[in-house]
Design a protein around this motif. Structure first.
Motif, PDB file in Angstrom:
ATOM      1  N   ARG A   1      24.086  -9.725  -5.887  1.00  0.00           N
ATOM      2  CA  ARG A   1      22.711 -10.249  -5.969  1.00  0.00           C
ATOM      3  C   ARG A   1      22.030 -10.258  -4.605  1.00  0.00           C
ATOM      4  NH1 ARG A   1      21.298 -13.154 -10.816  1.00  0.00           N
ATOM      5  NH2 ARG A   1      23.107 -13.236 -12.180  1.00  0.00           N
ATOM      6  N   GLU A   2      22.788 -10.559  -3.564  1.00  0.00           N
ATOM      7  CA  GLU A   2      22.218 -10.528  -2.220  1.00  0.00           C
ATOM      8  C   GLU A   2      21.913  -9.109  -1.779  1.00  0.00           C
ATOM      9  OE1 GLU A   2      24.743 -12.556   0.464  1.00  0.00           O
ATOM     10  OE2 GLU A   2      24.540 -14.485  -0.529  1.00  0.00           O
ATOM     11  N   ALA A   3      22.690  -8.150  -2.245  1.00  0.00           N
ATOM     12  CA  ALA A   3      22.461  -6.763  -1.873  1.00  0.00           C
ATOM     13  C   ALA A   3      21.266  -6.175  -2.614  1.00  0.00           C
ATOM     14  CB  ALA A   3      23.704  -5.935  -2.155  1.00  0.00           C
ATOM     15  N   LEU A   4      20.907  -6.722  -3.766  1.00  0.00           N
ATOM     16  CA  LEU A   4      19.838  -6.174  -4.599  1.00  0.00           C
ATOM     17  C   LEU A   4      18.582  -7.044  -4.616  1.00  0.00           C
ATOM     18  CD1 LEU A   4      21.896  -4.932  -7.654  1.00  0.00           C
ATOM     19  CD2 LEU A   4      21.000  -3.596  -5.777  1.00  0.00           C
ATOM     20  N   THR A   5      18.334  -7.771  -3.571  1.00  0.00           N
ATOM     21  CA  THR A   5      17.127  -8.586  -3.536  1.00  0.00           C
ATOM     22  C   THR A   5      15.902  -7.691  -3.400  1.00  0.00           C
ATOM     23  OG1 THR A   5      17.385  -8.868  -1.167  1.00  0.00           O
ATOM     24  CG2 THR A   5      18.273 -10.603  -2.566  1.00  0.00           C
ATOM     25  N   ILE A   6      14.894  -7.959  -4.198  1.00  0.00           N
ATOM     26  CA  ILE A   6      13.666  -7.170  -4.183  1.00  0.00           C
ATOM     27  C   ILE A   6      12.595  -7.988  -3.474  1.00  0.00           C
ATOM     28  CG2 ILE A   6      11.885  -6.110  -5.598  1.00  0.00           C
ATOM     29  CD1 ILE A   6      14.021  -5.675  -7.731  1.00  0.00           C
ATOM     30  N   THR A   7      12.014  -7.403  -2.456  1.00  0.00           N
ATOM     31  CA  THR A   7      10.992  -8.096  -1.687  1.00  0.00           C
ATOM     32  C   THR A   7       9.600  -7.651  -2.138  1.00  0.00           C
ATOM     33  OG1 THR A   7      10.990  -6.405   0.021  1.00  0.00           O
ATOM     34  CG2 THR A   7      12.535  -8.225   0.300  1.00  0.00           C
ATOM     35  N   ARG A   8       8.605  -8.300  -1.606  1.00  0.00           N
ATOM     36  CA  ARG A   8       7.224  -7.961  -1.919  1.00  0.00           C
ATOM     37  C   ARG A   8       6.887  -6.551  -1.422  1.00  0.00           C
ATOM     38  NH1 ARG A   8       2.654 -12.044  -0.086  1.00  0.00           N
ATOM     39  NH2 ARG A   8       3.905 -13.308  -1.477  1.00  0.00           N
ATOM     40  N   GLU A   9       7.468  -6.178  -0.280  1.00  0.00           N
ATOM     41  CA  GLU A   9       7.229  -4.835   0.251  1.00  0.00           C
ATOM     42  C   GLU A   9       7.817  -3.760  -0.665  1.00  0.00           C
ATOM     43  OE1 GLU A   9       6.705  -3.723   3.837  1.00  0.00           O
ATOM     44  OE2 GLU A   9       5.831  -5.602   4.494  1.00  0.00           O
ATOM     45  N   ASP A  10       8.951  -4.037  -1.308  1.00  0.00           N
ATOM     46  CA  ASP A  10       9.535  -3.078  -2.247  1.00  0.00           C
ATOM     47  C   ASP A  10       8.623  -2.857  -3.441  1.00  0.00           C
ATOM     48  OD1 ASP A  10      11.813  -2.864  -0.656  1.00  0.00           O
ATOM     49  OD2 ASP A  10      12.871  -4.438  -1.768  1.00  0.00           O
ATOM     50  N   VAL A  11       8.082  -3.936  -3.987  1.00  0.00           N
ATOM     51  CA  VAL A  11       7.186  -3.832  -5.143  1.00  0.00           C
ATOM     52  C   VAL A  11       5.904  -3.119  -4.743  1.00  0.00           C
ATOM     53  CG1 VAL A  11       5.851  -5.170  -6.818  1.00  0.00           C
ATOM     54  CG2 VAL A  11       8.169  -5.867  -6.232  1.00  0.00           C
ATOM     55  N   ARG A  12       5.388  -3.433  -3.568  1.00  0.00           N
ATOM     56  CA  ARG A  12       4.166  -2.792  -3.102  1.00  0.00           C
ATOM     57  C   ARG A  12       4.359  -1.290  -2.885  1.00  0.00           C
ATOM     58  NH1 ARG A  12       1.054  -3.866   2.556  1.00  0.00           N
ATOM     59  NH2 ARG A  12      -0.800  -2.680   2.065  1.00  0.00           N
ATOM     60  N   GLY A  13       5.499  -0.903  -2.310  1.00  0.00           N
ATOM     61  CA  GLY A  13       5.784   0.511  -2.098  1.00  0.00           C
ATOM     62  C   GLY A  13       5.945   1.260  -3.405  1.00  0.00           C
ATOM     63  N   PHE A  14       6.605   0.643  -4.377  1.00  0.00           N
ATOM     64  CA  PHE A  14       6.759   1.277  -5.678  1.00  0.00           C
ATOM     65  C   PHE A  14       5.412   1.439  -6.363  1.00  0.00           C
ATOM     66  CE2 PHE A  14       7.171   0.811 -10.281  1.00  0.00           C
ATOM     67  CZ  PHE A  14       7.940   1.930 -10.560  1.00  0.00           C
ATOM     68  N   ALA A  15       4.589   0.391  -6.347  1.00  0.00           N
ATOM     69  CA  ALA A  15       3.277   0.460  -6.996  1.00  0.00           C
ATOM     70  C   ALA A  15       2.386   1.502  -6.321  1.00  0.00           C
ATOM     71  CB  ALA A  15       2.612  -0.913  -6.967  1.00  0.00           C
ATOM     72  N   THR A  16       2.426   1.574  -5.016  1.00  0.00           N
ATOM     73  CA  THR A  16       1.614   2.550  -4.299  1.00  0.00           C
ATOM     74  C   THR A  16       2.015   3.977  -4.648  1.00  0.00           C
ATOM     75  OG1 THR A  16       1.363   0.986  -2.473  1.00  0.00           O
ATOM     76  CG2 THR A  16       0.893   3.291  -2.006  1.00  0.00           C
ATOM     77  N   SER A  17       3.308   4.253  -4.654  1.00  0.00           N
ATOM     78  CA  SER A  17       3.748   5.608  -4.975  1.00  0.00           C
ATOM     79  C   SER A  17       3.514   5.933  -6.454  1.00  0.00           C
ATOM     80  CB  SER A  17       5.212   5.796  -4.612  1.00  0.00           C
ATOM     81  OG  SER A  17       6.007   4.842  -5.272  1.00  0.00           O
ATOM     82  N   TYR A  18       3.636   4.971  -7.334  1.00  0.00           N
ATOM     83  CA  TYR A  18       3.374   5.197  -8.752  1.00  0.00           C
ATOM     84  C   TYR A  18       1.902   5.556  -8.979  1.00  0.00           C
ATOM     85  CZ  TYR A  18       3.156   4.459 -13.770  1.00  0.00           C
ATOM     86  OH  TYR A  18       2.962   4.621 -15.119  1.00  0.00           O
ATOM     87  N   ILE A  19       1.003   4.790  -8.372  1.00  0.00           N
ATOM     88  CA  ILE A  19      -0.431   5.047  -8.526  1.00  0.00           C
ATOM     89  C   ILE A  19      -0.801   6.395  -7.905  1.00  0.00           C
ATOM     90  CG2 ILE A  19      -2.736   4.219  -7.880  1.00  0.00           C
ATOM     91  CD1 ILE A  19      -1.414   2.602 -10.100  1.00  0.00           C
ATOM     92  N   ALA A  20      -0.214   6.719  -6.743  1.00  0.00           N
ATOM     93  CA  ALA A  20      -0.517   7.990  -6.090  1.00  0.00           C
ATOM     94  C   ALA A  20      -0.065   9.165  -6.954  1.00  0.00           C
ATOM     95  CB  ALA A  20       0.165   8.043  -4.724  1.00  0.00           C
ATOM     96  N   CYS A  21       1.103   9.079  -7.550  1.00  0.00           N
ATOM     97  CA  CYS A  21       1.577  10.150  -8.431  1.00  0.00           C
ATOM     98  C   CYS A  21       0.724  10.240  -9.689  1.00  0.00           C
ATOM     99  CB  CYS A  21       3.032   9.925  -8.804  1.00  0.00           C
ATOM    100  SG  CYS A  21       4.155  10.198  -7.441  1.00  0.00           S
ATOM    101  N   LEU A  22       0.323   9.111 -10.244  1.00  0.00           N
ATOM    102  CA  LEU A  22      -0.521   9.093 -11.431  1.00  0.00           C
ATOM    103  C   LEU A  22      -1.870   9.756 -11.140  1.00  0.00           C
ATOM    104  CD1 LEU A  22      -0.732   8.085 -14.374  1.00  0.00           C
ATOM    105  CD2 LEU A  22      -1.783   6.020 -13.456  1.00  0.00           C
ATOM    106  N   VAL A  23      -2.459   9.432 -10.002  1.00  0.00           N
ATOM    107  CA  VAL A  23      -3.736  10.034  -9.629  1.00  0.00           C
ATOM    108  C   VAL A  23      -3.578  11.535  -9.407  1.00  0.00           C
ATOM    109  CG1 VAL A  23      -5.463  10.103  -7.774  1.00  0.00           C
ATOM    110  CG2 VAL A  23      -4.723   7.906  -8.715  1.00  0.00           C
ATOM    111  N   ALA A  24      -2.477  11.953  -8.793  1.00  0.00           N
ATOM    112  CA  ALA A  24      -2.244  13.377  -8.551  1.00  0.00           C
ATOM    113  C   ALA A  24      -2.074  14.138  -9.868  1.00  0.00           C
ATOM    114  CB  ALA A  24      -1.011  13.561  -7.671  1.00  0.00           C
ATOM    115  N   VAL A  25      -1.381  13.575 -10.835  1.00  0.00           N
ATOM    116  CA  VAL A  25      -1.201  14.241 -12.132  1.00  0.00           C
ATOM    117  C   VAL A  25      -2.510  14.310 -12.884  1.00  0.00           C
ATOM    118  CG1 VAL A  25      -0.095  13.981 -14.395  1.00  0.00           C
ATOM    119  CG2 VAL A  25       1.241  13.713 -12.324  1.00  0.00           C
ATOM    120  N   ILE A  26      -3.282  13.238 -12.860  1.00  0.00           N
ATOM    121  CA  ILE A  26      -4.581  13.239 -13.554  1.00  0.00           C
ATOM    122  C   ILE A  26      -5.515  14.250 -12.892  1.00  0.00           C
ATOM    123  CG2 ILE A  26      -6.615  11.836 -14.002  1.00  0.00           C
ATOM    124  CD1 ILE A  26      -4.746   9.489 -14.517  1.00  0.00           C
TER     125      ILE A  26
END
Length: 67
Positions: free
Chosen positions: A38-63
């Motif tokens: 559990r300590e090795a797999l802690t998800i921080t706010r920066e992890d969520v932000r990086g995932f959301a940013t790359s997801y939106i960027a890929c979505l915009v590129a596909v559209i």
């Protein structure tokens, strides 16, 4: 490169680490490992932000590619 005239340390478990001098290998072995998975797999706010940013960027590129 300076080589020591002794056999490699068996606790190093890798040929490259066995070839390192003891003072260098001491720092590698001294780093503490996480207590549990559990300590090795802690998800921080920066992890969520990086995932959301790359997801939106890929979505915009596909559209943009489709239209």
């Amino acid at each position: 490169m300076r080589r020591y005239l002794v056999l490699g340390d068996e606790t190093a478990r890798h040929p490259f680490r066995q070839s390192l001098p003891p003072q260098v290998r001491k720092d590698v072995l001294a780093t503490p490992s996480p207590q549990s998975w559990r300590e090795a797999l802690t998800i921080t706010r920066e992890d969520v932000r990086g995932f959301a940013t790359s997801y939106i960027a890929c979505l915009v590129a596909v559209i943009a590619f489709l239209f």
